[in-house]
Scaffold this active site. Structure first.
Site, PDB file in Angstrom:
ATOM      1  N   GLU A 159       0.812  -1.209   0.000  1.00  0.00           N
ATOM      2  CA  GLU A 159       0.000   0.000   0.000  1.00  0.00           C
ATOM      3  C   GLU A 159       0.852   1.269   0.000  1.00  0.00           C
ATOM      4  O   GLU A 159       0.766   2.113   0.896  1.00  0.00           O
ATOM      5  CB  GLU A 159      -0.955   0.007   1.198  1.00  0.00           C
ATOM      6  CG  GLU A 159      -1.981  -1.104   1.146  1.00  0.00           C
ATOM      7  CD  GLU A 159      -2.984  -1.026   2.277  1.00  0.00           C
ATOM      8  OE1 GLU A 159      -4.099  -1.543   2.113  1.00  0.00           O
ATOM      9  OE2 GLU A 159      -2.648  -0.461   3.340  1.00  0.00           O
ATOM     10  N   GLU A 316      -6.554  -7.732  -0.900  1.00  0.00           N
ATOM     11  CA  GLU A 316      -7.194  -7.650   0.414  1.00  0.00           C
ATOM     12  C   GLU A 316      -8.648  -7.255   0.178  1.00  0.00           C
ATOM     13  O   GLU A 316      -8.913  -6.249  -0.474  1.00  0.00           O
ATOM     14  CB  GLU A 316      -6.522  -6.608   1.319  1.00  0.00           C
ATOM     15  CG  GLU A 316      -5.078  -6.898   1.656  1.00  0.00           C
ATOM     16  CD  GLU A 316      -4.458  -5.824   2.552  1.00  0.00           C
ATOM     17  OE1 GLU A 316      -5.223  -5.036   3.156  1.00  0.00           O
ATOM     18  OE2 GLU A 316      -3.219  -5.764   2.631  1.00  0.00           O
TER      19      GLU A 316
END
Length: 683
Positions: A159, A316
Site C-alpha cells: 500500500e 485484500e
C-alpha cells in the site's frame, strides 16, 4: 504475459489460475495454531496465501543474518495441501536495527517533523541508504525462493502512499533537484518559463535553490510547482518499486509481480503500473458507512481501478469489521461478505484474497477482523467463506480472459488532472469526486457504466462523459473526435480544457483545445458561492432547476444547437447547454457542474432524446453487470437489498444454483446469481 506497456480497461490479467485465499501472518501465531491452518483453510477453498509484507525483522533479525525458516516451513505446509504462496517485499516496515543505524532514512512531513519507528511507511523512498537495503532484502528473498514451485508471484511493498505520501527529508530534497534537472533537461530557464516564476519574484538561477513546496509556508505556493511535486512523488515511488521488480524478474521470469492499494500521488496509468504484470487492489467497502450508498461507491472504486490498466487482483478484501484508532466498521451481515466479493469479481477482479485469515490479538490492527475470530473458532464468516470458495473454484476459471461490459464511460481518472486540481481547487470538487457522482447517476439507473481514461480504447462505448478535466491533454482530442465521428455521444463538463498540463491557464478562448469539436465559446464563467441568494435557473428539455456550483454563458458556433438555456438574472436567454453533430455522433457541452442537482436532469435528457442505450429496469437495489469474451457472456445479478426480490434474466444457464423460471430468478437477501449466455458477444 502480454505487453505491459499497453494499459486499457479491457486488458486481462492473463492469469491461468483464479486465486482465492487470504493474507496470512505466521509471525503472529504459535506452532500449535500454525500447524492446523493449512487443512482448515484448504477446507474453505483456499488455493493461495500472501505473506511477509511486514516481516523484515523476522527474515533479517540482524544486518546480514537471514532466517527464512518460518516462511520455508509455512510455504511447504500450505503447498502440501495445494495452496500456493504470493510473497511480498517487506519494505513497508524496515526493522529497528536499520532505523537506529541510519536515522537519515526517515521521512519528514511538510511541517519539518521527522517520522519515527513504531508504525509503518516511515522510511523515505528517496533515501539512497534505504533504497540500497530495499534492493538487498529483495535480492536475498528472490534468490532464496527462485526455484520454489509453491511461490507463484510477488507483491511489492504494501500500500504505497497509504497514510501519507509527502517527503521533505534531506534525501527527498536532493532527489527533488535531480528530478527537476531531469524534467527540464538541465535548463533552469525552462523551469522558470513553465512554472511562471515571474510571479511573486520566484525566479531561480539553479535547481538547488528550489524547495519542495510546503502548504501555507507562509501562504499559497505556485500551482505548477505543486503539480510537479506530485509528479516527483510518483517518480520516486516508481523508481523505488522498479528496483525491486527488476530483481524479482531476473530471479524468476515466470513469477507475476503486482502491487496492492491504489492510493494517492501515484500515476496508475503510468510507468508504475507498466512495470507490473497487473494491478492489485485492497477493497474495504465498509469504509462507506451508509449501507444504502455503499454499493454505488464500491462500484465506482472498482471501476476506477479497472480503468487504470484492466482486470486486477484483489489482494485484500473486507471479510469482517475493520477497527483502528477511533473507528470500527459494521460487521458484514450474513451473506454480505460473499456478495461484496462477487461484486468485486463482477467488476473485474481475477482473484480474491479475503483480509485476513484471523483477527490478530495485538498491535495497531487487533480489531481488523478476519475470516476467523480472535479465538480461532470457525463461525459464520468462515462458513460463508467456504461457500464462496466452492463457488469460485467452479466458476473462477471460466471468468479468466473475460472483460467487463460497459457502454457508458466516465473520463475522470487522469493523474495530472486530479493532482493539478488539488494544487488549486477554487473550492470545487476534484475530478475523482465528480467522477463518482456522474458514475452513480448512471449506476443507480442500471446502465452499464464504467470509468475510462481519455487516452484508452473507446470502442464499445456509446456515451463518454468528461467530468471537468481542467488540465486537458491536447493529444486526447483526436481520439475523442474519432469516437464521436463513429457515432459516439460525448458530454463535456464545464471548465474542461481550461488549463494546460503544467497547471497554467490556457491563453485560448475556452473551452480551449475542445472549442472546435464542441462548436461553442465560453463567454463568461463564475463560481456560485451562495446560489440561494442569486439563483441562476436553467432549463434542459422538459425540466428547469437552479444551478448550484458553477455557471458558464455559452456562445454557439454556426451549426451548433442550443438545447439548454439560462432563465434568470443577467444570464437569461443565454445558452447553457449546446449540442453539435459531428459525423454520426454528437458533442454536448454543459455550462455547469455535474452536481447532485444537475446530473439526474442530464441523464433524463439524454434518455429522452435517444442518446442512451436501452437498459432493463431492475428493482431498486439490484445490480446487473456483465463479463464477456468472444463466445459467451456472464450476467451477474447482485441483490444489495435486505429482502428477497425477483429479477428478470436472459435465457441461459444459472451457475450458482438458482432456479430460472420463465426468465426470472428469485434472489435472497444479499444474494448473487450468475447466468451464462453462450454464443453471445456483447462487444
Amino acid at each position: 504475459m502480454e505487453d505491459r506497456s499497453k494499459l486499457s480497461h479491457l486488458r486481462h490479467t492473463n492469469l491461468n489460475t483464479f486465486y482465492y485465499g487470504s493474507p496470512y501472518y505466521p509471525e503472529h501465531w504459535d506452532e500449535e495454531v500454525r500447524v492446523k491452518d493449512p487443512e482448515l483453510l484448504a477446507a474453505a477453498g483456499w488455493n493461495v496465501i500472501r505473506m511477509a509484507e511486514f516481516a523484515w525483522d523476522r527474515i533479517e533479525p540482524k544486518y546480514g543474518e537471514f532466517d527464512f525458516s518460518l516462511f520455508d516451513e509455512t510455504i511447504e505446509r500450505f503447498g502440501e495441501v495445494g495452496i500456493k504462496t504470493i510473497l511480498c517485499t517487506p519494505t513497508a516496515t524496515p526493522p529497528i536495527w536499520l532505523t537506529e543505524a541510519h536515522p537519515e532514512i526517515l521521512r519528514v512531513d511538510d511541517k519539518g517533523i521527522k517520522m519515527e519507528h513504531g508504525s509503518r511507511q516511515h522510511a523515505s523512498h528517496f533515501s539512497p541508504v534505504f533504497r540500497e537495503h530495499s534492493r538487498r532484502i529483495t535480492a536475498a528473498m528472490a534468490k532464496h525462493y527462485a526455484d520454489n514451485p509453491n511461490v507463484v508471484g510477488w507483491q511489492t511493498d504494501n500500500e504505497f502512499h497509504c497514510h501519507f505520501s509527502e517527503d521533505h527529508s534531506a534525501s527527498a530534497q536532493r532527489a527533488w533537484h535531480e528530478f527537476l534537472s531531469e524534467r527540464f533537461e538541465g535548463d533552469i530557464q525552462k523551469l522558470n518559463t513553465t512554472w511562471g516564476t515571474a510571479f511573486w519574484a520566484q525566479t531561480y538561477t539553479r535547481f538547488e535553490q528550489v524547495p519542495t513546496p510546503k502548504r501555507m509556508r507562509p501562504t499559497y505556493s505556485n500551482p505548477a510547482q505543486e503539480l510537479d511535486y506530485r509528479r516527483f512523488l510518483d517518480w520516486g515511488v516508481t523508481r523505488f518499486q522498479k528496483e525491486q521488480v527488476d530483481i524479482l524478474r531476473e530471479a524468476n521470469p515466470l513469477w507475476f509481480v503486482t502491487h496492492n492499494g491504489c492510493f494517492y500521488n501515484i500515476d496508475f496509468r503510468g510507468q508504475f503500473t507498466k512495470d507490473l504484470d497487473f494491478l492489485g487492489f485492497d477493497m474495504y467497502p465498509h469504509f462507506f458507512y451508509d449501507p444504502d450508498e455503499r454499493p454505488a461507491r464500491a462500484a465506482y472504486w472498482l471501476d476506477m481501478v479497472r480503468s487504470f490498466s484492466g482486470n486486477f487482483l484483489v489482494l485484500e478484501h473486507q471479510s469482517g469489521p475493520g477497527g483502528q484508532g477511533g473507528y470500527f466498521h459494521d460487521n458484514p451481515e450474513p451473506g454480505e461478505m460473499r456478495k461484496m466479493a462477487w461484486m468485486a469479481i463482477a467488476h473485474g477482479a481475477d482473484g480474491m484474497l479475503l483480509f485476513r485469515e484471523r483477527c490478530c490479538r495485538f498491535g495497531a490492527e487487533e480489531y481488523w477482523c478476519g475470516v476467523l475470530d480472535h479465538d480461532n473458532v470457525p463461525r459464520r464468516r468462515y462458513r460463508e467463506a467456504a461457500i464462496l470458495g466452492k463457488e469460485i473454484a467452479e466458476l473462477g476459471p471460466q471468468l479468466l480472459g473475460t472483460s467487463v461490459h460497459q457502454n457508458i464511460g466516465i473520463a475522470c481518472c487522469d493523474f495530472i488532472a486530479e493532482n493539478g486540481h488539488d494544487a488549486m481547487t477554487l473550492g470545487l470538487p476534484d475530478p475523482r469526486d465528480m467522477g463518482k457522482l456522474v458514475h452513480q447517476a448512471f449506476y443507480e439507473r442500471g446502465y452499464d457504466v464504467g470509468v475510462v481514461h481519455p487516452e484508452d480504447d473507446l470502442s464499445g462505448l456509446d456515451v463518454l462523459l468528461v467530468a471537468h478535466l481542467s488540465l486537458f491533454d491536447p493529444l486526447w482530442c483526436e481520439r475523442l473526435s474519432t469516437f464521436v465521428e463513429k457515432g459516439g455521444t460525448l458530454v463535456i463538463g464545464a471548465r474542461t480544457a481550461s488549463k494546460d498540463r503544467n497547471n497554467n491557464v490556457v491563453p485560448d478562448t475556452l473551452p480551449g483545445v475542445l472549442r472546435s469539436l464542441a462548436g461553442v465559446t465560453v463567454e463568461e464563467y463564475g463560481r456560485q458561492n451562495m446560489p440561494e441568494k442569486r439563483p441562476l435557473e436553467l432549463s434542459l428539455g422538459n425540466e428547469s432547476w437552479v444551478s448550484d456550483l458553477w455557471y458558464e454563458a455559452l456562445s454557439p458556433d454556426e451549426g451548433t444547437d442550443v438545447v439548454g438555456t439560462w432563465q434568470s438574472r443577467h444570464l437569461a436567454g443565454q445558452a447553457a447547454v449546446t449540442c453539435r453533430s459531428v459525423g454520426k455522433g454528437k458533442v454536448y457541452y454543459v455550462g455547469t457542474y455535474f452536481t447532485d442537482t444537475t446530473m439526474p436532469r442530464i441523464v433524463n435528457y439524454l434518455a429522452e432524446v435517444g442518446d442512451l442505450p436501452d437498459v432493463l429496469t431492475d428493482p431498486k437495489g439490484v445490480e446487473r453487470i456483465k463479463r464477456y469474451n468472444g463466445t459467451q457472456e456472464f450476467c451477474f445479478l447482485i441483490n444489495h437489498r435486505e429482502e428477497a426480490v425477483s429479477v428478470e434474466v436472459p435465457s441461459g444457464e444459472s451457475l450458482l444454483g438458482h432456479t430460472l423460471e420463465e426468465n426470472t430468478i428469485l434472489l435472497g437477501a444479499y444474494d448473487v446469481a450468475i447466468v451464462r449466455i453462450n454464443g453471445r458477444d456483447t462487444k
